[in-house]
Design an enzyme around this catalytic site. Structure first.
Site, mmCIF file in Angstrom:
data_model
loop_
_atom_site.group_PDB
_atom_site.id
_atom_site.type_symbol
_atom_site.label_atom_id
_atom_site.label_comp_id
_atom_site.label_asym_id
_atom_site.label_seq_id
_atom_site.Cartn_x
_atom_site.Cartn_y
_atom_site.Cartn_z
ATOM 1 N N GLY A 32 -39.379 -28.041 -16.020
ATOM 2 C CA GLY A 32 -39.769 -29.450 -15.953
ATOM 3 C C GLY A 32 -41.174 -29.646 -16.476
ATOM 4 N N ARG A 34 -43.859 -33.297 -18.789
ATOM 5 C CA ARG A 34 -44.585 -34.480 -18.347
ATOM 6 C C ARG A 34 -45.217 -34.222 -16.989
ATOM 7 N NH1 ARG A 34 -39.739 -38.805 -16.908
ATOM 8 N NH2 ARG A 34 -38.763 -37.593 -15.245
ATOM 9 N N VAL A 90 -32.127 -27.195 -14.737
ATOM 10 C CA VAL A 90 -32.272 -26.074 -13.812
ATOM 11 C C VAL A 90 -31.183 -26.042 -12.745
ATOM 12 C CG1 VAL A 90 -34.758 -25.872 -14.147
ATOM 13 C CG2 VAL A 90 -33.880 -27.317 -12.289
ATOM 14 N N ASN A 113 -41.387 -25.773 -11.276
ATOM 15 C CA ASN A 113 -41.956 -27.101 -11.099
ATOM 16 C C ASN A 113 -40.916 -28.219 -11.128
ATOM 17 O OD1 ASN A 113 -44.177 -29.288 -11.459
ATOM 18 N ND2 ASN A 113 -42.914 -29.499 -13.298
ATOM 19 N N SER A 152 -44.317 -29.671 -1.750
ATOM 20 C CA SER A 152 -44.929 -30.980 -1.501
ATOM 21 C C SER A 152 -45.438 -31.004 -0.078
ATOM 22 C CB SER A 152 -43.905 -32.103 -1.689
ATOM 23 O OG SER A 152 -44.423 -33.348 -1.227
ATOM 24 N N TYR A 197 -36.174 -36.294 0.685
ATOM 25 C CA TYR A 197 -36.989 -35.507 -0.246
ATOM 26 C C TYR A 197 -37.734 -34.408 0.508
ATOM 27 C CZ TYR A 197 -40.855 -34.579 -3.522
ATOM 28 O OH TYR A 197 -41.772 -33.982 -4.351
ATOM 29 N N THR A 224 -35.766 -31.233 1.183
ATOM 30 C CA THR A 224 -35.656 -30.290 0.062
ATOM 31 C C THR A 224 -36.959 -29.530 -0.133
ATOM 32 O OG1 THR A 224 -36.324 -31.850 -1.709
ATOM 33 C CG2 THR A 224 -34.001 -31.828 -1.061
ATOM 34 N N LYS A 225 -38.089 -30.176 0.074
ATOM 35 C CA LYS A 225 -39.368 -29.501 -0.145
ATOM 36 C C LYS A 225 -39.711 -28.547 0.993
ATOM 37 C CE LYS A 225 -40.366 -30.998 -4.213
ATOM 38 N NZ LYS A 225 -40.497 -30.077 -5.364
#
Length: 253
Positions: free
Chosen positions: A13, A16, A59, A85, A136, A150, A153-154
């Site tokens: 990733g 950007r 990925v 990333n 994160s 979210y 997952t982190k």
């Protein structure tokens, strides 16, 4: 002379935001750099003009990851540093659970790390390499609306980092994670008005000891430290780069 002269780096990733800042920082330090991307074709071409190998690969698809990792070896040599990333984020209140969005975050944010690490492992064993996962501070428990799924997952990325450090240490491979706070990128501002973004930035500033928000280079600098020989005795750790957030849900672990 750069700190990473001749070393081969893959940033997933990486076209950007935080990923791009990391890739360009490694390039400036002498590394041979590759990135993966899914849809940012124009940005990929920009990076190729700088000398970065850009490979289209999702990925969450292990076959695509396998081909990308093999292409890195063929074009640049054995991987020394893997930066996991690639990530996606969908904001939604807990009661508005969306199966498709949660599954996408799980596939990219968690399984993407598993697939990429598995495919890169033979090369990393040969180089006694380094893995850095981008987690994160949400995974540790910041109090921000709409980030529950979210954050799940982190938090998985964080425990995966510790387990990989344990499992792969016998090969001389170091595994650490960076847990960014709020950083202004395409992902954090997508689909939002400038006024909404400014409100969010003001909120985050009010919740950090340094009264500021992050930029991608803040994360890139931390990644380069953990990838460097200066961090040779550091593994299994999570480095928070969040300006000193004070709004954690509890004080316990």
């Amino acid at each position: 002379m750069g700190r990473f002269d001749g070393r081969v780096v893959l940033v997933t990733g990486g076209t950007r935001g935080i990923g791009r800042a990391i890739a360009e920082a490694f390039l400036r330090e002498g590394a041979r750099v590759a990135v993966t991307y899914v849809s940012s074709e124009d940005r990929a071409r920009e990076l190729e003009k700088l000398g970065i190998l850009a490979i289209r690969a999702d990925v969450s698809n292990r076959d695509e990851v396998r081909r990308a990792v093999e292409l890195v070896r063929e074009r640049l040599g054995d991987l020394s540093i893997l930066v996991n990333n690639a990530g996606v984020m969908y904001l939604m209140p807990f009661e508005d659970y969306d199966e498709g969005k949660f599954d996408m975050m799980w596939r990219v944010n968690v399984k993407g790390i598993i697939y990429t690490t598995l495919e890169a492992l033979p090369q990393l064993r040969r180089t006694r390499g380094v893995i850095i996962n981008i987690a994160s501070n949400a995974g540790i428990g910041t109090a921000l609306e709409g980030t529950t799924y979210y954050a799940i997952t982190k938090s998985a990325v964080i425990i995966l980092t510790k387990r990989l450090a344990y499992e792969l240490g016998k090969y001389g491979i170091r595994v650490n994670a960076i847990a960014p706070g709020w950083v202004e990128t395409d992902m954090t501002t997508a689909g939002r008005s400038p006024e909404d973004v400014e409100r969010t930035k003001a909120l985050i500033r009010s919740r950090t000891m340094l009264s500021t928000t992050g930029v991608p280079s803040d994360i890139a600098g931390a990644v380069l430290f953990l990838a460097s020989d200066d961090a040779r005795y550091i593994t299994g750790q999570v480095l928070l780069v969040d300006g000193g957030r004070v709004d954690y849900l509890t004080h316990g672990v």
